[in-house]
Design an enzyme around this catalytic site. Structure first.
Site, PDB file in Angstrom:
ATOM      1  N   ASP A 179      44.310 -17.130  37.174  1.00  9.30           N
ATOM      2  CA  ASP A 179      42.747 -16.834  37.226  1.00  9.30           C
ATOM      3  C   ASP A 179      42.273 -18.229  37.085  1.00  9.30           C
ATOM      4  OD1 ASP A 179      39.369 -15.844  36.623  1.00  9.30           O
ATOM      5  OD2 ASP A 179      40.825 -13.878  36.547  1.00  9.30           O
ATOM      6  N   HIS A 223      37.992 -17.035  41.063  1.00  7.92           N
ATOM      7  CA  HIS A 223      38.797 -17.140  40.325  1.00  7.92           C
ATOM      8  C   HIS A 223      39.978 -17.647  40.529  1.00  7.92           C
ATOM      9  CE1 HIS A 223      37.105 -14.562  38.236  1.00  7.92           C
ATOM     10  NE2 HIS A 223      37.119 -13.324  39.089  1.00  7.92           N
ATOM     11  N   GLU A 242      34.047 -11.391  42.768  1.00 13.16           N
ATOM     12  CA  GLU A 242      33.451 -12.205  42.015  1.00 13.16           C
ATOM     13  C   GLU A 242      33.986 -13.772  42.097  1.00 13.16           C
ATOM     14  OE1 GLU A 242      32.972 -10.301  37.404  1.00 13.16           O
ATOM     15  OE2 GLU A 242      34.796 -11.392  37.662  1.00 13.16           O
TER      16      GLU A 242
END
Length: 776
Positions: free
Chosen positions: A201, A271, A335
């Protein structure tokens, strides 16, 4: 976290004492375990008596069954203190016999047959035997004894879902190998068979990759971590760590021995800040980047216009496949802002080359992510693997063989199943174990927010009836997720997972029509005795007083009911003082129609549970009929309009507790019927504000009056100016005063704000979360 373990031990000791669970030379097994087997048929005949002379028998030459037998011996020794020998002699008397050969289409099915001579666990496979072992393990009381009696029984069992998952995020906070193994053992206790391991991440890269050593040399360490929820303060302490290939292979084998498949996640194309810090040439801007020490969604992602990006991804995934034999590889996909791609000449050239355009509500950059996903999927498919992606991969064009992990509600999973794609259901509202599990967060370890109590987890139905039977076959199963932005210590990990995983295990294993929450609660203490023996740190809310506060709009009062898991004695006060055994003893439902501060406690053998506290504020609108004229956001409607006049206020910015009603880009408009002309001179409302979650204060409050419920006239309004230019979170209370007016009906409007220029959502209509409309 030590204090939580201490409290846990005191409460559980008192609870077991209240149940008269005393140590003795012999104990009796109870087959009503968690998850509850499909069929438990008690038989006539004498019980099987387990003693130190009992042997565990398995067929010679089967290494997996030999390992199963060792697990059986280990589990029974931990529970009872008895040390049982292993044997290959199938004629051994007084034995636990492990065998395969059960005919079943479900490869994890098993049967258990108990008579006076033996316990026989027969599985469709070695995995089925292992789950039968778990049932006997959990049926066995945890106490040092000379013998255990197992009533004659026939048990027939198999799981409802073939995919029963739990995740752990080690990117935000790294966990050592030994704890990961303990976590896998915890999963095995609950019949979980998939461990989704979130390994990369923005805040850290945790997998050793030989072809790109900088990923761990640079990307595994961040300089510091933000304190609280993205405040401007940092702890100044480096945090990091990674797993070598040898360690990863060791953990994979450890899980495999317990019939758990590890599904690794390499989140892409977003990420990826940890990777970009090590290899800035893979980003659109070239950096500089840094392994970030705060939480959120960041604009810098992998550049889809550079061929080097795909060289990197294929090299990384090749090494991931060498470590992890799982058919499914998780590639994230969530995302991933398109900000950089919109500005990047190389990404725009790729879009032009591919002929991508805006269509069907998605822009070309969404289809560029679909291109990235499809290309990665093709590479993995060519190597005999399949991809899982978060439900954002539905935006644009879904890769042809992708499995969708639905987290932003059930809708994405339903859409994917209707399209013929396999789905794993893991919606935030039922599956996010990083959410608080109690409303009183002041007594909880600091967390991300939200509210997910045990009963809500248990109520989860992963295959909704909106799907037909053929579509439901695409629901592989449900998964619980644990994200660790605010969870650093292993004890905290356990605390957030337990006992909610017990509830999830019945969602994963049992047929929906056989689930019963009240019966589950009766069975739970026996499982918790195993938690204690295994030194697991778990939340104890299940032993506290559960309060149900219900506004009755017919009697214009608040109905109050208290319960405990074991019908313990409950004492309460209404004046805010701490209740004791000298206070009012709860005998049944009662009502409140005036200002009160309710406190309640369960007392078991002199040991007090945590206090339940609730403040009731009554005003002229309280318990009056109310009608919503606008529509709340689907996930934030909760009990609806009535919660705005129930006398109970949202007392924290945790907007997911069910105390705040939320609207997405829409105003709140309600009409309150006072039942008769009523004079008022003030209106008060409160907003929960969490700008980091796109939740802003109201922009205007308006009150109008009517005597016929049709024609309304203005009373007063207030414009609210928020000139802050940074994130903030608080409860914002507004009081509008005016000359006294008398009317039967009052219309209240709370208008949402337009997000300011400094905010990522600039120009869009914000969420508003409102509670308790007070008219006085």
């Amino acid at each position: 976290m030590k204090i939580f373990k201490f409290i846990t031990l005191i409460l559980f000791t008192a609870f077991m004492a209240s149940c008269n669970m005393e140590g003795k030379s012999s104990s009796i097994a109870n087959y009503e375990v968690i998850p509850l087997p499909n069929e438990i048929n008690l038989l006539d005949g004498e019980a099987f008596i387990l003693t130190a002379q009992t042997k565990i028998v398995y067929s010679e030459g089967n290494d997996m069954m030999h390992r199963n037998a060792k697990f059986m011996a280990e589990y029974l020794n931990i529970a009872t203190g008895l040390k049982l020998a292993l044997s290959n002699d199938l004629q051994t008397p007084n034995a636990i016999i492990l065998s395969t050969g059960l005919e079943s289409d479900n490869l994890e099915a098993y049967t258990i047959n108990v008579n006076s001579e033996n316990i026989t666990i027969n599985g469709a496979t070695e995995a089925g035997v292992f789950y039968g072992i778990q049932t006997i393990r959990k049926a066995t009381p945890v106490e040092k004894v000379g013998s255990v009696n197992y009533t004659a029984v026939s048990i027939i069992d198999e799981p409802r879902f073939g995919y029963r998952g739990v995740s752990l995020d080690v990117a935000r906070h790294f966990q050592p190998v030994e704890f990961v193994k303990k976590y896998i053992d915890l999963l095995a206790l609950h019949n979980v068979n998939r461990f989704h391991w979130h390994l990369t991440d923005d805040q850290g890269w945790r997998i050793e990759i030989d072809s790109f050593p900088g990923l761990t040399e640079v990307g595994s360490m961040r300089d510091e971590t933000v304190i609280g929820r993205n405040s401007d303060e940092y702890d100044g302490t480096p945090h990091g760590g990674y797993y070598t290939k040898d360690e990863l292979i060791e953990v994979v084998e450890y899980a495999k021995e317990r019939y758990i498949t590890i599904i690794p996640e390499v989140d892409l194309p977003g990420h990826m800040l940890a990777a970009l810090t090590a290899y800035p040439e893979l980003g659109c801007t070239g950096g500089p980047y840094h392994v970030i020490g705060e939480w959120g969604v960041f604009d810098d992602i992998l550049c889809a216009g550079k061929e080097e990006t795909f060289v990197f991804l294929e090299a990384v995934l090749t090494e991931v496949m060498e470590i992890f034999p799982s058919e499914l590889i998780h590639i994230g996909g969530d995302e991933a802002p398109k900000t950089r791609w919109e500005e990047c000449p190389l990404c725009q050239a790729r879009i032009k080359e591919l002929g991508l355009t805006d269509k069907d509500g998605y822009n070309a950059e969404h289809y560029l992510q679909s291109y990235v996903t499809g290309r990665v999927e093709k590479f993995l498919n060519e190597n005999g693997r399949k991809i899982i992606g978060w439900d954002e991969i539905l935006e644009g064009k879904l890769a042809p063989n992708a499995t969708v992990m639905s987290w932003r509600g059930m809708e994405g999973g339903i859409q994917a199943a209707k399209m013929g794609h396999d789905v794993i259901m893991t919606p935030t509202t039922y599956s996010y174990f990083d959410y608080y599990q109690a409303q009183n967060i002041d007594e909880e370890p600091f967390g991300i927010g939200g509210y997910l109590p045990l009963e809500q987890v248990y109520s989860f139905e992963p295959a909704p009836d909106i799907l037909n039977e053929e579509e439901k076959k695409h629901i592989l199963g449900p998964q619980a997720n644990l994200w660790t932005e605010y969870i650093k210590e292993p004890e905290h990990v356990e605390y957030m997972v337990l006992p909610r995983l017990a509830a999830m295990s019945e969602v994963q294993w049992m047929d929906a029509d056989k689930k019963d929450y009240e019966e589950f609660l009766e069975r739970l203490p026996r499982l918790i005795s195993h938690y204690n023996k295994l030194d697991y740190n778990y939340a104890t809310h299940v032993f506290d007083v559960n309060g149900v506060f219900t506004a009755n709009f017919d009697s214009n009062a608040l109905e109050v009911e208290f319960t405990t898991i074991d019908d313990a004695d409950i004492y309460y006060t209404l004046d805010g003082t701490d209740p004791t055994e000298s206070s009012i003893k709860y005998e049944g439902k009662f009502t409140i129609n005036e200002n009160s501060e309710v406190k309640a406690v369960a007392i078991r053998d002199g040991v007090e549970s945590k206090f339940l506290s609730e403040v009731v504020n009554v005003n002229k609108a309280t318990y009056k009929p109310i009608e919503l004229l606008t529509t709340p956001a689907r996930n934030y409607e909760y009990a609806g309009a009535g919660m705005l006049v129930d006398g109970l206020s949202g007392n924290s910015t945790n907007y997911r507790t069910g105390r705040w009603i939320g609207f997405q880009g829409e105003d709140l408009v309600v009409v309150i019927d006072m039942l008769q002309p009523t004079e008022i001179s003030s209106l008060e409302i409160s907003n929960a504000v969490v700008t980091g979650d796109w939740i802003f204060d109201a922009s205007e409050i308006i009150i109008e009056y009517s005597n016929d419920g049709n024609s309304y006239s203005a009373v007063a309004n207030e414009t609210i100016i928020d000139d802050r230019n940074e994130h903030w979170a608080d409860i914002s209370t507004h009081k509008v005063s005016f000359e006294p007016i008398s009317a039967r009906y009052y219309k209240v409007s709370v208008k949402c704000s337009i997000m300011p220029s400094w905010h990522p959502g600039s120009g869009r209509r914000a969420y508003i979360f409102v509670d308790e409309i007070k008219l006085n």
